[in-house]
Design an enzyme around this catalytic site. Structure first.
Site, short mmCIF file in Angstrom:
data_model
loop_
_atom_site.label_atom_id
_atom_site.label_comp_id
_atom_site.label_asym_id
_atom_site.label_seq_id
_atom_site.Cartn_x
_atom_site.Cartn_y
_atom_site.Cartn_z
N HIS A 323 0.85 -1.18 0.00
CA HIS A 323 0.00 0.00 0.00
C HIS A 323 0.89 1.24 0.00
O HIS A 323 1.85 1.30 0.78
CB HIS A 323 -0.88 0.07 1.25
CG HIS A 323 -1.71 -1.15 1.49
ND1 HIS A 323 -1.29 -2.16 2.34
CD2 HIS A 323 -2.90 -1.53 0.99
CE1 HIS A 323 -2.22 -3.11 2.37
NE2 HIS A 323 -3.20 -2.76 1.55
N HIS A 415 8.26 -29.58 -38.47
CA HIS A 415 7.54 -28.30 -38.48
C HIS A 415 7.44 -27.76 -39.91
O HIS A 415 6.38 -27.30 -40.35
CB HIS A 415 8.26 -27.28 -37.58
CG HIS A 415 7.99 -27.44 -36.13
ND1 HIS A 415 8.37 -28.54 -35.42
CD2 HIS A 415 7.36 -26.62 -35.24
CE1 HIS A 415 8.01 -28.40 -34.15
NE2 HIS A 415 7.39 -27.23 -34.03
#
Length: 426
Positions: A323, A415
């Site tokens: 905070h 690939h």
């Protein structure tokens, strides 16, 4: 509190250190409890509840009768306050809803994202010295908005085996599915592995002490995702000569009363303000019911005098507080320079308590310097983004050869082949 005036940068690392436990001993104990819960399930959880929370439990689940009883135990005034907070939290988090758009990255190539809720989430709600029913609202409200199908909550019971009634009222208000009487490490283990009673969840949310934080980190290695490694709470206040010393002291003490391993830090450009705040802290401390806890926290805390507002914000960014309260005349200017903080409160009237309870922002935030890399809990915390793509013949022609070249360069021939066969089919 420790007073430090005009520290050189070489001392900043020491100033921003947090209090620590013996982590090696802590981790060993946490690992032992987790392993036991994984092996023995409910039986182990009940044993540790009796050992650590001094509660002898026949069953872990909170019954419908207990839910109804809780509603009668919470005042109408507090129930309305819970509903107001829930409304504001819901309104703020609804504004974070994701709206994916289809993007044409090239001719015949369309890509997009879909936001999908995590199906089953676990919420940990601290009990201990302060039953945090507000955290129920902070965690369950965005989970409900996101569309999580099952919201599981664990929280420690009192010695009579009862859950704080305000926690149960908040849980019903926010839409929690199942509630179990389990705290600390054993609760984290139950949600991570699943037991006869407690369902295994896919992600665990919620703050806690250093034992809870260690348990969350350990189970996140192999078994379940976590929101963040949140630990003991902390606040940093930046104040100049225009600040209200009474307000600043109240903000520091509101954080100090969380627990003895919490920490507060004041950074000020005014020597006079430092003295006023010190005196106010001492005066207000004497009036607190949790005086002993707050006093212990203050031993780990610091009042720091710096030479300029820029130096103040730099030191705060180095600290990366959970905070951050900026109570200065030029808070808007300083706010632009904040890069490391969980949640920021601007001006004299934006106290941390507003965000902790009812302004609408989430109070489950990164501590211990993790604000350098983590966000506080938000709607995205409960969602996954799944990407989609669609290629037409035109799309294959557009990127096909580039894909072949890149796959070949990486020596991934399969690939390349996956694209080549498509190119050859055209």
């Amino acid at each position: 509190m420790n007073i430090i005036k005009y520290p050189p940068r070489s001392e900043w690392a020491q100033i921003t250190e947090r209090p620590r436990l013996d982590v090696s001993q802590l981790n060993a104990m946490v690992a032992s409890v987790l392993a036991d819960v994984k092996e023995r399930g409910d039986e182990a959880v009940k044993m540790y509840e009796e050992k650590f929370d001094h509660a002898s439990l026949d069953t872990l689940a909170v019954s419908e009768a207990e839910m109804t009883e809780a509603e009668g135990l919470v005042s109408e005034e507090l129930t309305q306050a819970i509903r107001l907070a829930h409304y504001n939290i819901r309104k703020f988090h609804e504004s974070q809803c994701f709206h994916g758009e289809k993007v044409e990255t090239g001719p015949g190539i369309t890509c997009w994202q879909k936001s999908v809720a995590i199906e089953r989430v676990g919420l940990y709600i601290p009990g201990g010295t302060a039953p945090l029913f507000s955290t129920v609202l902070m965690l369950a409200t965005p989970a409900k908005i996101a569309g999580c199908k099952e919201i599981v909550l664990c929280t420690p019971p009192n010695r009579e085996g009862k859950v704080n009634p305000a926690i149960l009222v908040a849980a019903r208000t926010a839409g929690v599915s199942k509630i179990f009487k389990a705290g600390g490490v054993q609760a984290i283990g139950a949600m991570a592995y699943g037991t006869e009673s407690v369902p295994k969840v896919f992600k665990i949310f919620g703050p806690g002490n250093q034992y809870v934080m260690a348990a969350k980190q350990q189970v996140s290695l192999h078994d379940v995702a976590i929101d963040m490694p949140a630990g003991p709470s902390e606040v940093c206040v930046i104040a100049d000569e225009t600040a209200n010393a009474e307000f600043v002291a109240a903000d520091l003490l509101s954080q100090a009363e969380h627990g003895i391993d919490s920490q507060v830090l004041l950074i000020t450009t005014s020597d006079d303000m430092l003295s006023k705040v010190k005196n106010e802290v001492e005066r207000q401390l004497e009036l607190l019911p949790r005086k002993e806890i707050a006093a212990k926290t203050l031993e780990n805390s610091r009042l720091v005098l710096v030479s300029s507002a820029d130096e103040a914000i730099e030191l705060s960014n180095c600290y990366a507080p959970e905070h951050l309260i900026i109570q200065t005349n030029d808070y808007d200017t300083l706010a632009e320079k904040v890069v490391n903080a969980g949640s920021v409160f601007l001006g004299k009237y934006a106290c941390e308590s507003a965000g902790d309870y009812a302004s609408g922002t989430n109070h489950t935030l990164p501590t211990h310097g993790y604000a350098t890399a983590y966000s506080g809990v938000n709607l995205d915390s409960y969602c996954r983004k799944i990407t989609f793509q669609h290629l037409t013949e035109q799309g294959v022609r557009h990127i096909g050869h580039a894909v072949e070249l890149m796959a070949e360069a990486e020596q991934l021939d399969a690939h390349k082949q996956a694209m080549t066969v498509r190119l050859n089919s055209l």
